[in-house]
Design a protein around this motif. Structure first.
Motif, PDB file in Angstrom:
ATOM      1  N   ILE A 283       0.840  -1.199   0.000  1.00  0.00           N
ATOM      2  CA  ILE A 283       0.000   0.000   0.000  1.00  0.00           C
ATOM      3  C   ILE A 283       0.873   1.245   0.000  1.00  0.00           C
ATOM      4  O   ILE A 283       1.903   1.297   0.662  1.00  0.00           O
ATOM      5  CB  ILE A 283      -0.969  -0.013   1.203  1.00  0.00           C
ATOM      6  CG1 ILE A 283      -2.047   1.061   1.045  1.00  0.00           C
ATOM      7  CG2 ILE A 283      -0.241   0.160   2.520  1.00  0.00           C
ATOM      8  CD1 ILE A 283      -3.228   0.873   1.962  1.00  0.00           C
TER       9      ILE A 283
ATOM     10  N   SER B 275      -0.878   4.454  -0.075  1.00  0.00           N
ATOM     11  CA  SER B 275      -1.796   5.589   0.083  1.00  0.00           C
ATOM     12  C   SER B 275      -1.766   6.185   1.479  1.00  0.00           C
ATOM     13  O   SER B 275      -2.303   7.255   1.703  1.00  0.00           O
ATOM     14  CB  SER B 275      -3.217   5.144  -0.227  1.00  0.00           C
ATOM     15  OG  SER B 275      -3.721   4.349   0.831  1.00  0.00           O
ATOM     16  N   GLY B 276      -1.153   5.480   2.423  1.00  0.00           N
ATOM     17  CA  GLY B 276      -1.146   5.983   3.794  1.00  0.00           C
ATOM     18  C   GLY B 276      -2.270   5.406   4.638  1.00  0.00           C
ATOM     19  O   GLY B 276      -2.399   5.736   5.813  1.00  0.00           O
ATOM     20  N   ALA B 277      -3.082   4.515   4.063  1.00  0.00           N
ATOM     21  CA  ALA B 277      -4.206   3.951   4.826  1.00  0.00           C
ATOM     22  C   ALA B 277      -3.830   2.653   5.542  1.00  0.00           C
ATOM     23  O   ALA B 277      -4.707   1.937   6.025  1.00  0.00           O
ATOM     24  CB  ALA B 277      -5.401   3.723   3.899  1.00  0.00           C
TER      25      ALA B 277
ATOM     26  N   ASN C 145      -2.506   1.977   8.455  1.00  0.00           N
ATOM     27  CA  ASN C 145      -2.840   1.804   9.882  1.00  0.00           C
ATOM     28  C   ASN C 145      -4.268   1.317  10.076  1.00  0.00           C
ATOM     29  O   ASN C 145      -4.595   0.719  11.092  1.00  0.00           O
ATOM     30  CB  ASN C 145      -2.635   3.105  10.650  1.00  0.00           C
ATOM     31  CG  ASN C 145      -1.162   3.377  10.892  1.00  0.00           C
ATOM     32  OD1 ASN C 145      -0.344   2.445  10.858  1.00  0.00           O
ATOM     33  ND2 ASN C 145      -0.813   4.633  11.101  1.00  0.00           N
ATOM     34  N   PHE C 146      -5.131   1.590   9.131  1.00  0.00           N
ATOM     35  CA  PHE C 146      -6.492   1.072   9.212  1.00  0.00           C
ATOM     36  C   PHE C 146      -6.610  -0.298   8.544  1.00  0.00           C
ATOM     37  O   PHE C 146      -7.176  -1.239   9.095  1.00  0.00           O
ATOM     38  CB  PHE C 146      -7.474   2.059   8.569  1.00  0.00           C
ATOM     39  CG  PHE C 146      -8.855   1.495   8.427  1.00  0.00           C
ATOM     40  CD1 PHE C 146      -9.669   1.354   9.543  1.00  0.00           C
ATOM     41  CD2 PHE C 146      -9.331   1.064   7.193  1.00  0.00           C
ATOM     42  CE1 PHE C 146     -10.946   0.804   9.421  1.00  0.00           C
ATOM     43  CE2 PHE C 146     -10.601   0.514   7.071  1.00  0.00           C
ATOM     44  CZ  PHE C 146     -11.411   0.379   8.186  1.00  0.00           C
ATOM     45  N   LEU C 147      -6.032  -0.417   7.333  1.00  0.00           N
ATOM     46  CA  LEU C 147      -6.307  -1.606   6.517  1.00  0.00           C
ATOM     47  C   LEU C 147      -5.502  -2.842   6.925  1.00  0.00           C
ATOM     48  O   LEU C 147      -6.027  -3.954   6.893  1.00  0.00           O
ATOM     49  CB  LEU C 147      -6.073  -1.279   5.038  1.00  0.00           C
ATOM     50  CG  LEU C 147      -7.091  -0.288   4.451  1.00  0.00           C
ATOM     51  CD1 LEU C 147      -6.612   0.259   3.108  1.00  0.00           C
ATOM     52  CD2 LEU C 147      -8.464  -0.937   4.285  1.00  0.00           C
TER      53      LEU C 147
ATOM     54  N   VAL D  58       4.971   2.747   1.200  1.00  0.00           N
ATOM     55  CA  VAL D  58       5.434   3.963   1.864  1.00  0.00           C
ATOM     56  C   VAL D  58       4.845   3.972   3.269  1.00  0.00           C
ATOM     57  O   VAL D  58       3.706   4.385   3.478  1.00  0.00           O
ATOM     58  CB  VAL D  58       5.036   5.222   1.078  1.00  0.00           C
ATOM     59  CG1 VAL D  58       5.441   6.481   1.833  1.00  0.00           C
ATOM     60  CG2 VAL D  58       5.702   5.220  -0.290  1.00  0.00           C
ATOM     61  N   ILE D  59       5.623   3.455   4.216  1.00  0.00           N
ATOM     62  CA  ILE D  59       5.143   3.306   5.588  1.00  0.00           C
ATOM     63  C   ILE D  59       6.165   3.919   6.539  1.00  0.00           C
ATOM     64  O   ILE D  59       7.299   3.447   6.622  1.00  0.00           O
ATOM     65  CB  ILE D  59       4.914   1.812   5.914  1.00  0.00           C
ATOM     66  CG1 ILE D  59       3.770   1.289   5.020  1.00  0.00           C
ATOM     67  CG2 ILE D  59       4.592   1.611   7.397  1.00  0.00           C
ATOM     68  CD1 ILE D  59       3.572  -0.184   5.052  1.00  0.00           C
ATOM     69  N   PRO D  60       5.787   5.008   7.210  1.00  0.00           N
ATOM     70  CA  PRO D  60       6.746   5.654   8.108  1.00  0.00           C
ATOM     71  C   PRO D  60       7.175   4.705   9.235  1.00  0.00           C
ATOM     72  O   PRO D  60       6.362   3.914   9.729  1.00  0.00           O
ATOM     73  CB  PRO D  60       5.958   6.841   8.675  1.00  0.00           C
ATOM     74  CG  PRO D  60       4.841   7.072   7.717  1.00  0.00           C
ATOM     75  CD  PRO D  60       4.514   5.738   7.142  1.00  0.00           C
ATOM     76  N   GLU D  61       8.445   4.829   9.613  1.00  0.00           N
ATOM     77  CA  GLU D  61       9.029   3.950  10.621  1.00  0.00           C
ATOM     78  C   GLU D  61       8.218   3.930  11.917  1.00  0.00           C
ATOM     79  O   GLU D  61       8.053   2.889  12.540  1.00  0.00           O
ATOM     80  CB  GLU D  61      10.449   4.430  10.924  1.00  0.00           C
ATOM     81  CG  GLU D  61      11.442   3.317  11.106  1.00  0.00           C
ATOM     82  CD  GLU D  61      12.855   3.863  10.927  1.00  0.00           C
ATOM     83  OE1 GLU D  61      13.308   4.580  11.841  1.00  0.00           O
ATOM     84  OE2 GLU D  61      13.467   3.588   9.886  1.00  0.00           O
ATOM     85  N   GLU D  62       7.690   5.113  12.277  1.00  0.00           N
ATOM     86  CA  GLU D  62       6.997   5.169  13.568  1.00  0.00           C
ATOM     87  C   GLU D  62       5.684   4.382  13.558  1.00  0.00           C
ATOM     88  O   GLU D  62       5.136   4.104  14.617  1.00  0.00           O
ATOM     89  CB  GLU D  62       6.755   6.632  13.972  1.00  0.00           C
ATOM     90  CG  GLU D  62       6.035   7.430  12.911  1.00  0.00           C
ATOM     91  CD  GLU D  62       5.929   8.906  13.286  1.00  0.00           C
ATOM     92  OE1 GLU D  62       6.733   9.685  12.756  1.00  0.00           O
ATOM     93  OE2 GLU D  62       5.054   9.253  14.095  1.00  0.00           O
ATOM     94  N   ASP D  63       5.180   4.051  12.376  1.00  0.00           N
ATOM     95  CA  ASP D  63       3.959   3.244  12.310  1.00  0.00           C
ATOM     96  C   ASP D  63       4.255   1.751  12.440  1.00  0.00           C
ATOM     97  O   ASP D  63       3.343   0.951  12.676  1.00  0.00           O
ATOM     98  CB  ASP D  63       3.236   3.473  10.976  1.00  0.00           C
ATOM     99  CG  ASP D  63       2.645   4.877  10.870  1.00  0.00           C
ATOM    100  OD1 ASP D  63       2.625   5.589  11.896  1.00  0.00           O
ATOM    101  OD2 ASP D  63       2.207   5.257   9.765  1.00  0.00           O
TER     102      ASP D  63
ATOM    103  N   PRO E  42      10.676   1.021   1.304  1.00  0.00           N
ATOM    104  CA  PRO E  42      11.345   1.233   0.008  1.00  0.00           C
ATOM    105  C   PRO E  42      12.854   1.005   0.092  1.00  0.00           C
ATOM    106  O   PRO E  42      13.494   1.391   1.067  1.00  0.00           O
ATOM    107  CB  PRO E  42      11.039   2.696  -0.303  1.00  0.00           C
ATOM    108  CG  PRO E  42       9.774   2.992   0.423  1.00  0.00           C
ATOM    109  CD  PRO E  42       9.810   2.159   1.660  1.00  0.00           C
ATOM    110  N   GLY E  43      13.389   0.369  -0.944  1.00  0.00           N
ATOM    111  CA  GLY E  43      14.816   0.096  -0.974  1.00  0.00           C
ATOM    112  C   GLY E  43      15.160  -1.329  -0.570  1.00  0.00           C
ATOM    113  O   GLY E  43      16.293  -1.769  -0.725  1.00  0.00           O
TER     114      GLY E  43
END
Lengths: 133, 559
Positions: free
Chosen positions: A65, A67-69, A71-73, A96-101, A116-117
């Motif tokens: 994912i 889109s940034g969704a 944490n819900f999905l 694209v998932i920020p480390e803090e999530d 990514p990477g």
């Protein structure tokens, strides 16, 4: 495949984003490493993903994912797997998932998040080390 | 361009150089690689001379800026006259928050707006739809009705800014809303300038925000062409986009080929709908990507301009020079940004932005350093905008037109890209055109193969990405990433509830019914869509009415 069962993987795109470059590259890399791979296509609800995973009898679900969704999905997929007594399926995620999530997602039951990477070989290795066949 | 005598002399001297100078060095220290390739796998020679472009005809192949075939640019003075439009794509959360960001960007010297919509808006779902859960306001602003649009542009004079809207399947609806809010500001449609992306073919291929099947989608697009050619002479009716095709993994050559093939399909559809080419073609615009391979990218832009001019003149017999001009927006390549050592992305973006400017872009979005991690923060967006301003005001590359023209290498690459793209387009034409090639999955497969090869080259170390497969460090991710308030979804849901309780629902139902009726005929849909948005029908309601008549697209899955 000397006697051992082939690993079956469902690559799924939850949510509404259409960025499936990563999902498709990973699907192909997993297939090239000898796994059987099913790709859901875009815009899958958690319900559809869990349904497909059970029907296709996979050992692994890879969620992608951007889109940034997440944490819900992502946690919703785990919840539904538990409802269907299918929590033995290994669930991994990427995008694209920020480390803090990430800690929260892992706590919810996602086994690993690949950001990514990440080389596809690392994902292949992770699956091979974590799926009992 | 070169006389025979000079060419044979150069050829002779080159042979001497190889024998006397080059080979001595090569025997002692070989080159770094056996083969040097551009990102599109075009082989790069060690050295370029006039021998490599001996067939180039200056007048015919390059010409003068502002004249056919526009290789050197679409305007005679290019950036000496006016700099490109600096246009940062932005939008997130609610209309209120995005409005604030737009005002900030305008105050920082940005010269045009570019609206990012959230995914539910792009796919025609209201914020209270079950599929919207978790997505509202995430990748762009949530627009459910004209009410949100009024807030989004509050205090922004629509006759003073040009606005680009990244909207495709529901483009007609957002355009209708824009017309409606302009009217409230006392501005008639003919005064509005801007762009709607409105490019559905690349959605099927690469970006994924489609709603309706191809035929009905093409009808909406040609309805927009027709409406705008009569009422909105300053509006770009489509932005035929290679950007997303490239992001999905295509090479530079494929980007040009597949984008222009889609362009051909739109021109054909409009002609089939009864429009004449010079009535709509001047308002077609393009949108390209800018990657790191600086000189190949510059060549790509020049090749695309020349190829499109020839297609419009030779294939479609356009008469108006404006129909032959390929005007384009550029965005730097999101896919090249790394999550590792994110500040390095500022450097990548600089190279990419420079490529766009040296390639003669009309407008530019520069990505922010943190976009591989999250939506950009205000600080990051400012650096990205400053990057453009430094190129514009300090680098000096703007002071003459098409400064790289005549470079043996750049001209040779321009020829090669044009030639290879042409071969692809011919192949697609033989399949029956881009829509057919997309239906067959051909274009998708070509892009996927390139994406896979690119990834494998990185993993095998054949391609170096600084900070990813070489020069890595142990690092922690920056902490100050932008977070979209998760309550946006609830807020939008409340707004919809309130709207539905206060608007004239009888009128809403009547106009939605009228829309369905109209969709079943071949009448232009834009006037009735404008009527619907003014009655405060929601975006989801309008799309549902069209879904009921048009059906929905189901994508084939191929790996």
């Amino acid at each position: 495949m000397t006697g051992s069962k082939t690993i079956r993987v469902l690559i799924a795109k939850p949510g509404l984003d259409g960025h499936d470059r990563g999902a498709k590259v990973i699907a192909r890399a997993l297939r090239d490493s000898g796994m059987e791979v099913i790709y859901t296509g875009l815009r899958q609800t958690p319900e559809q993903i869990v349904e497909a995973a059970i029907q296709e009898d996979v050992q692994v679900i890879g969620l992608s994912i951007l889109s940034g969704a997440h944490n819900f999905l992502f946690p919703r997929v785990i919840e539904l797997l538990k409802e269907k007594n299918a929590e033995d399926i290994l669930v991994i995620g990427g995008g694209v998932i920020p480390e803090e999530d990430i800690p929260g997602l892992k706590k919810a039951g996602i086994k690993e998040i690949f950001t990514p990477g990440t080389p596809t070989s690392a994902i292949v290795e992770f699956i091979k080390n974590n799926v009992k066949v | 361009m070169f006389d025979k005598e000079s060419l044979s002399k150069v050829s002779e001297c080159k042979q001497n150089w190889e024998k006397n100078t080059l080979n001595k060095v090569l025997s002692k220290s070989p080159e770094r690689k056996d083969e040097f390739l551009t990102g599109s796998n075009i082989e790069i020679n060690r050295l370029y001379t006039e021998l490599d472009i001996q067939d180039l005809d200056y007048i015919e192949d390059l010409g003068f800026p502002g004249e056919y075939p526009y290789t050197r640019g679409v305007y005679p003075t290019m950036y000496r006259g006016r700099l490109w439009t600096m246009r940062q794509y932005a939008g997130f959360g609610t209309a209120e928050e995005s409005n604030k960001r737009y005002k900030y960007l305008l105050s920082q010297g940005q010269t045009g707006l570019s609206v990012a919509f959230d995914l539910p808006t792009q796919i025609g779902y209201d914020s209270d739809h079950p599929l919207s859960k978790g997505e509202v306001g995430k990748v762009g602003v949530a627009i459910d009705s004209l009410k949100d649009m009024e807030i989004l542009f509050e205090g922004i004079p629509l006759d003073k800014v040009s606005t680009s809207m990244t909207i495709n399947a529901p483009a007609a609806i957002l355009l209708a809303m824009y017309i409606a809010i302009a009217e409230k500001q006392g501005i008639t449609p003919d005064k509005l300038s801007g762009t709607i992306q409105n490019d559905i073919l690349k959605e099927y291929v690469a970006r994924g925000t489609y709603i309706f099947p191809p035929e009905q989608s093409m009808r909406l697009i040609t309805d927009i062409f027709e409406y705008c050619s009569a009422h909105m002479p300053k509006w770009n009716t489509i932005s035929i986009s290679g950007y997303h095709i490239r992001e999905a993994g295509a090479t530079a050559v494929q980007e040009v080929a597949f984008t222009l093939a889609n362009g051909i399909a739109y021109v054909e559809a409009a002609i089939k709908a009864g429009l004449s080419v010079d009535d709509f073609a001047p308002r077609l615009s393009f949108f390209f990507n800018a990657h790191n391979d600086l000189l190949e990218e510059v060549a790509k832009f020049r090749a695309a301009r020349r190829l499109w001019a020839k297609i419009m003149k030779e294939k479609f017999k356009a008469q108006n020079p404006k129909s032959m001009m390929l005007r384009f927006h550029t965005q730097t390549a999101g896919s090249t940004l790394t999550a590792q050592q994110p500040d390095n992305n500022i450097v990548r973006v600089t190279i990419q932005a420079l490529a766009a400017v040296l390639g003669g872009t009309q407008s530019l979005h520069t990505n922010s350093r943190d976009e591989a991690l999250a939506l950009p923060t205000e600080d990051s967006v400012r650096i990205a905008l400053r990057t453009q301003q430094i190129i514009a005001y300090e680098s000096g590359v703007t002071e003459t037109v098409d400064p790289l023209a005549g470079s043996y290498y750049v001209e040779s690459l321009t020829n090669a890209i044009e030639q290879k793209a042409k071969e692809y387009i011919e192949k697609i034409e033989k399949m029956g055109g881009a829509p057919k090639a997309i239906q067959k999955g051909y274009i998708q497969q070509e892009i996927q193969n390139s994406a896979y090869n690119y990834q494998m080259e990185i993993e095998q170390g054949k391609r170096i990405v600084v900070g990813v497969n070489k020069f890595q460090i142990q690092e922690e991710q920056p902490k100050d990433l932008l977070k979209v308030d998760p309550s946006v979804g609830e807020l939008q849901e409340q707004k919809i509830k309130q709207l539905k309780a206060t608007r004239d629902n009888l009128q809403v139902n009547a106009v939605l019914e009228e829309l369905k009726q109209c969709a079943q005929t071949d009448k232009n849909l834009i006037p009735i869509i404008i009527k619907c948005v003014k009655a405060y029908c929601t975006l989801g309601e309008i799309c549902d009415a069209l879904r009921a008549v048009f059906g929905e697209y189901k994508a084939p899955i191929n790996l």
